[in-house]
Design a protein around this motif. Structure first.
Motif, PDB file in Angstrom:
ATOM      1  N   THR A 168       1.055  -1.177   0.131  1.00  0.00           N
ATOM      2  CA  THR A 168      -0.020   0.046   0.006  1.00  0.00           C
ATOM      3  C   THR A 168       0.607   1.181  -0.179  1.00  0.00           C
ATOM      4  O   THR A 168       0.635   2.170  -0.788  1.00  0.00           O
ATOM      5  N   ILE A 169       2.122   1.238   1.183  1.00  0.00           N
ATOM      6  CA  ILE A 169       2.777   2.519   0.869  1.00  0.00           C
ATOM      7  C   ILE A 169       3.061   2.360  -0.226  1.00  0.00           C
ATOM      8  O   ILE A 169       3.616   3.956  -0.557  1.00  0.00           O
ATOM      9  N   ALA A 170       3.617   1.425  -1.307  1.00  0.00           N
ATOM     10  CA  ALA A 170       5.073   1.597  -2.254  1.00  0.00           C
ATOM     11  C   ALA A 170       3.758   2.208  -2.952  1.00  0.00           C
ATOM     12  O   ALA A 170       4.089   3.038  -3.941  1.00  0.00           O
ATOM     13  N   ALA A 171       3.213   1.424  -3.479  1.00  0.00           N
ATOM     14  CA  ALA A 171       1.581   1.482  -4.369  1.00  0.00           C
ATOM     15  C   ALA A 171       1.447   3.520  -4.316  1.00  0.00           C
ATOM     16  O   ALA A 171       0.717   4.529  -4.781  1.00  0.00           O
ATOM     17  N   SER A 172       0.970   4.534  -3.198  1.00  0.00           N
ATOM     18  CA  SER A 172       1.120   5.784  -2.530  1.00  0.00           C
ATOM     19  C   SER A 172       1.956   6.016  -2.125  1.00  0.00           C
ATOM     20  O   SER A 172       1.525   7.695  -3.170  1.00  0.00           O
ATOM     21  N   ALA A 173       3.245   6.236  -2.741  1.00  0.00           N
ATOM     22  CA  ALA A 173       4.214   7.068  -2.093  1.00  0.00           C
ATOM     23  C   ALA A 173       4.875   6.946  -3.284  1.00  0.00           C
ATOM     24  O   ALA A 173       5.763   8.030  -3.993  1.00  0.00           O
ATOM     25  N   ASN A 174       5.767   5.317  -3.051  1.00  0.00           N
ATOM     26  CA  ASN A 174       7.086   5.401  -4.757  1.00  0.00           C
ATOM     27  C   ASN A 174       6.128   5.720  -6.096  1.00  0.00           C
ATOM     28  O   ASN A 174       6.800   6.460  -6.805  1.00  0.00           O
ATOM     29  N   PHE A 175       4.987   4.875  -6.237  1.00  0.00           N
ATOM     30  CA  PHE A 175       4.293   4.521  -7.174  1.00  0.00           C
ATOM     31  C   PHE A 175       4.010   6.297  -8.398  1.00  0.00           C
ATOM     32  O   PHE A 175       3.822   6.386  -9.422  1.00  0.00           O
ATOM     33  N   PRO A 176       3.446   7.003  -7.517  1.00  0.00           N
ATOM     34  CA  PRO A 176       2.575   7.900  -7.832  1.00  0.00           C
ATOM     35  C   PRO A 176       3.521   9.137  -8.495  1.00  0.00           C
ATOM     36  O   PRO A 176       3.376   9.657  -9.543  1.00  0.00           O
ATOM     37  N   VAL A 177       4.463   9.409  -7.866  1.00  0.00           N
ATOM     38  CA  VAL A 177       5.999  10.219  -8.029  1.00  0.00           C
ATOM     39  C   VAL A 177       7.067   9.663  -9.369  1.00  0.00           C
ATOM     40  O   VAL A 177       7.133  10.549  -9.964  1.00  0.00           O
ATOM     41  N   LEU A 178       6.842   8.931  -9.029  1.00  0.00           N
ATOM     42  CA  LEU A 178       7.500   7.834 -10.627  1.00  0.00           C
ATOM     43  C   LEU A 178       7.441   8.662 -11.656  1.00  0.00           C
ATOM     44  O   LEU A 178       7.779   8.654 -12.422  1.00  0.00           O
ATOM     45  N   PRO A 238      -5.609   7.176  -5.765  1.00  0.00           N
ATOM     46  CA  PRO A 238      -6.085   9.139  -6.063  1.00  0.00           C
ATOM     47  C   PRO A 238      -5.463  10.036  -5.255  1.00  0.00           C
ATOM     48  O   PRO A 238      -4.890  11.419  -5.845  1.00  0.00           O
ATOM     49  N   VAL A 239      -5.153  10.109  -4.035  1.00  0.00           N
ATOM     50  CA  VAL A 239      -5.363  11.173  -3.142  1.00  0.00           C
ATOM     51  C   VAL A 239      -3.576  11.760  -3.228  1.00  0.00           C
ATOM     52  O   VAL A 239      -3.449  13.055  -3.300  1.00  0.00           O
ATOM     53  N   ALA A 240      -2.818  10.565  -3.481  1.00  0.00           N
ATOM     54  CA  ALA A 240      -1.443  10.905  -4.211  1.00  0.00           C
ATOM     55  C   ALA A 240      -1.773  11.511  -5.235  1.00  0.00           C
ATOM     56  O   ALA A 240      -0.753  13.367  -5.416  1.00  0.00           O
ATOM     57  N   PHE A 241      -2.129  11.330  -6.352  1.00  0.00           N
ATOM     58  CA  PHE A 241      -2.015  11.643  -7.867  1.00  0.00           C
ATOM     59  C   PHE A 241      -2.834  13.563  -7.780  1.00  0.00           C
ATOM     60  O   PHE A 241      -2.097  14.211  -8.109  1.00  0.00           O
TER      61      PHE A 241
END
Lengths: 106, 555
Positions: B443-453, B511-514
């Protein structure tokens, strides 16, 4: 890279062709994969009994099993499809483009 | 010198292991000492330490340490990625889940797998073209180094630590049951070995440990599946029919059921599994070990094939375990209550090995399962150490003005620190639910790392402010939602009802991150924002074509 070189490469029709075809191809495959996977997820979420229907009345296997296996095989086939085209056609275009750029810079 | 240290360590650890084992074997533990498993495990350890010794002589530069000098082939790297991915959670966890819940286990497998095509189409070659050692190299390519590197490093380290906890706890439990050794002893042993592999052998040793383990695991599980199918005349229907007769849930195991009870959780889990994979730092790091984008693509193809094949096998093994382990007439695999497995459901695969192949095959599979954990923790540790030494130390705080020798020293110190932390957490979190910790890492990988990358590769208008604020919002919202959710709020903290009713919050936090990345980028009118936008075209050309990237081989 200077701004000039950037513009030069961007205006090169070979660059445009490479990026255009490859992006279109990659996005198409991505969308297909997402549709297939989320269709599966939505069946699980809203209609689990569909996947639980028996294939034949005598046996025990349900439709969920071939569907699940098919998604795994499909995912593999899609990566194969992409790699084949990228390592052949797209890399061909890329090498062409690189030759152009080298000539321009000399 | 190093050779002597390694061989001394090997002798010492074997003596200790056998001594401890002998003590425990004399009736203090419920489980007997498993001699074939211990012998096979030490053969594996000896072989991998040999590789580490060989690799240590070749690991001279930072590029050697982080990426094995970029000299790994696509097929080798694909096998190593598969090795990273077929962790103990996959092997023991998914087989155990199929054993326990039938069809639902397959849902997890598919979720873990479908992230791969997406990584290939969207990320792998871009990453290879832009980056050098870590995925932060990509996000920091045109954004301001320091804040972006710190964010990426924090994201990496959070994922690495959570994943490490899950693996360490798994290793400890496995050893306790299989080898009849103490939990703490097992955790310390795993910690010491992974420090040795990573600190001395770097990425080269880590990669080969992964490859060997992947091959052993695939060979072992193939054999088990064939043995299972042979007992049913290679008829799936015969296997399923018997399984439904034996399993307490009967025909329910043939269809999706209780695993994801509500639609939101199902969708959320799907998002976490699919995009989480694309944000796992130890997986992303593997794309820098190959020579170019072509080999990076080939890696994903090989990895997807091997992982997919492996998941089909776990499905067969899970059903096989229902019939041959749960339905074993002697009932010798069941605990005293006659209903649960000895060592809980995660042991389904291991007991199945005994049912189809006897003591020696049980030993082999136990050793492979343990080797799996060792290999995965090494990959994780290397990713964590790189985040600390390359992103935090060399680029964020010393702003690139640091010599390679010093950077490598820091990465070795970081390796030791992470190893010690992993041992500490492994012991402290002994009772923690492993599957939950893994889901949290995803969940953290999908919410923090993936959107920025993803946004830094594809979105021209991304600014430093957008990436940093959005990234932290993704990280924090994932953490907060998990803490307020059913697992932490009710099961761990003991409150009555969870504030957030969903176990997996990715459907909200991603979605919140994006949105945050988008919003804080478009409202950013600073000079730096304009610079980030101006530099996108040059980045995009390199990202698309690799023009201007000198490859991982920098010597």
């Amino acid at each position: 890279m200077t701004q000039e070189q950037v513009q030069q490469i961007k205006n090169n029709p070979k660059y445009q062709k490479l990026v255009g075809t490859r992006s279109k191809f990659a996005w198409t495959l991505t969308i297909i994969m997402l549709v297939v996977y989320y269709a599966f997820i939505l069946f699980i979420a809203f209609s689990p009994e569909t996947l639980g229907t028996k294939i034949s009345p005598e046996g025990m296997a349900t439709w969920g099993i071939p569907v699940g296996l098919a998604i795994i095989i499909f995912a593999f086939a899609m990566t194969g499809l992409y790699v084949r085209r990228a390592n052949g056609e797209f890399d061909g275009l890329l090498n062409d483009l690189k030759n152009d750029i080298e000539k321009e810079m000399n | 010198m190093l050779g002597r240290i390694l061989s001394l360590f090997m002798m010492a650890s074997m003596t200790v292991a056998f001594a401890a084992g002998a003590d425990l074997g004399e009736g203090t533990k419920a489980e007997e000492l498993n001699v074939p498993a211990i012998v096979m495990f030490f053969i594996f350890v000896a072989a991998t330490l040999g590789i580490t010794y060989w690799a240590s002589k070749r690991t001279k530069s930072a590029s050697d340490f982080y990426t094995a000098g970029g000299g790994i082939t696509g097929t080798q790297n694909g096998t190593a990625i598969a090795g990273d991915y077929m962790s103990a959670a996959s092997f023991l966890g998914i087989t155990g889940m199929v054993y326990l819940k039938g069809y639902d286990g397959l849902i997890f497998s598919i979720g873990f797998l479908v992230g791969w095509p997406i990584i290939l189409f969207m990320i792998s070659e871009q990453l290879r073209n832009l980056g050098k050692y870590t995925f932060a190299d990509v996000t920091a390519y045109r954004l301001k180094q320091k804040p972006v590197r710190i964010l990426a490093a924090l994201g990496s380290i959070s994922v690495v630590i959570l994943y490490l906890i899950a693996q360490m706890v798994g290793a400890g439990k496995l050893i306790e049951i299989l080898f009849g050794l103490d939990y703490e002893f097992a955790v310390v042993l795993v910690g010491i070995l992974m420090i040795l592999y990573v600190a001395f052998g770097g990425m080269l040793a880590t990669t080969w440990v992964q490859i060997i383990k992947a091959v052993l695991l695939l060979a072992g599980t193939t054999f088990m599946s064939i043995m299972v199918m042979a007992k049913f005349g290679f008829s799936f229907d015969a296997l399923f029919t018997q399984a439904t007769q034996i399993h307490a849930k009967g025909v329910e195991i043939m269809s999706p059921g209780g695993l994801v009870s509500d639609p939101i959780s199902a969708i959320s889990l799907g998002i976490a599994l699919m995009f989480g994979t694309a944000g796992l730092p130890h997986i992303l790091m593997r794309f820098f070990t190959v020579a170019d984008a072509k080999e990076a693509r080939k890696s994903v193809f090989v990895a997807t094939g091997l992982i997919g094949y492996f998941y089909v096998l776990t499905f067969i093994m899970g059903f096989g375990a229902i019939v041959l382990v749960l339905g074993d007439p002697a009932g010798s695999y069941l605990a005293a209550d006659g209903a649960t497995l000895k060592g809980m459901n995660n042991m389904a695969a291991v007991w199945l090995a005994h049912a189809v192949g006897g003591d020696y095959f049980l030993g082999f599979i136990s050793a492979v399962a343990f080797a799996t954990i060792l290999a995965v923790v090494s990959g994780l540790t290397l990713a964590g150490a790189s985040a600390i030494s390359h992103d935090l130390y060399a680029n964020a705080f010393a702003t690139g003005k640091v010599d390679e020798k010093k950077e490598m020293q820091v990465s070795k110190m970081a390796t030791i620190a992470i190893g010690i932390a992993a041992i500490f957490f492994g012991i402290a979190f002994e009772k923690q639910n492993i599957a939950f910790v893994v889901a949290l890492a995803f969940t953290i990988a999908a919410s923090a790392n993936f959107p920025v990358l993803f946004m830094s590769i594809f979105w021209k208008k991304l600014t430093t402010r957008g990436a940093v604020i959005g990234g932290y919002i993704g990280l924090i919202s994932a953490l907060v939602l998990v803490i307020l959710g059913p697992v932490v709020w009710t099961q761990i903290l003991g409150n009555e009802t969870a504030i957030v009713p969903y176990k997996f919050p990715a459907v909200f936090s991603v979605p919140v991150a994006f949105i945050a990345i988008w919003f804080f980028s478009i409202t950013d009118k600073s000079d730096d924002a304009q610079r980030c936008i101006d530099e996108f075209d040059a980045q995009d050309i390199r990202c698309q074509t690799g023009i201007g990237s000198n490859g991982a081989v920098a010597h």
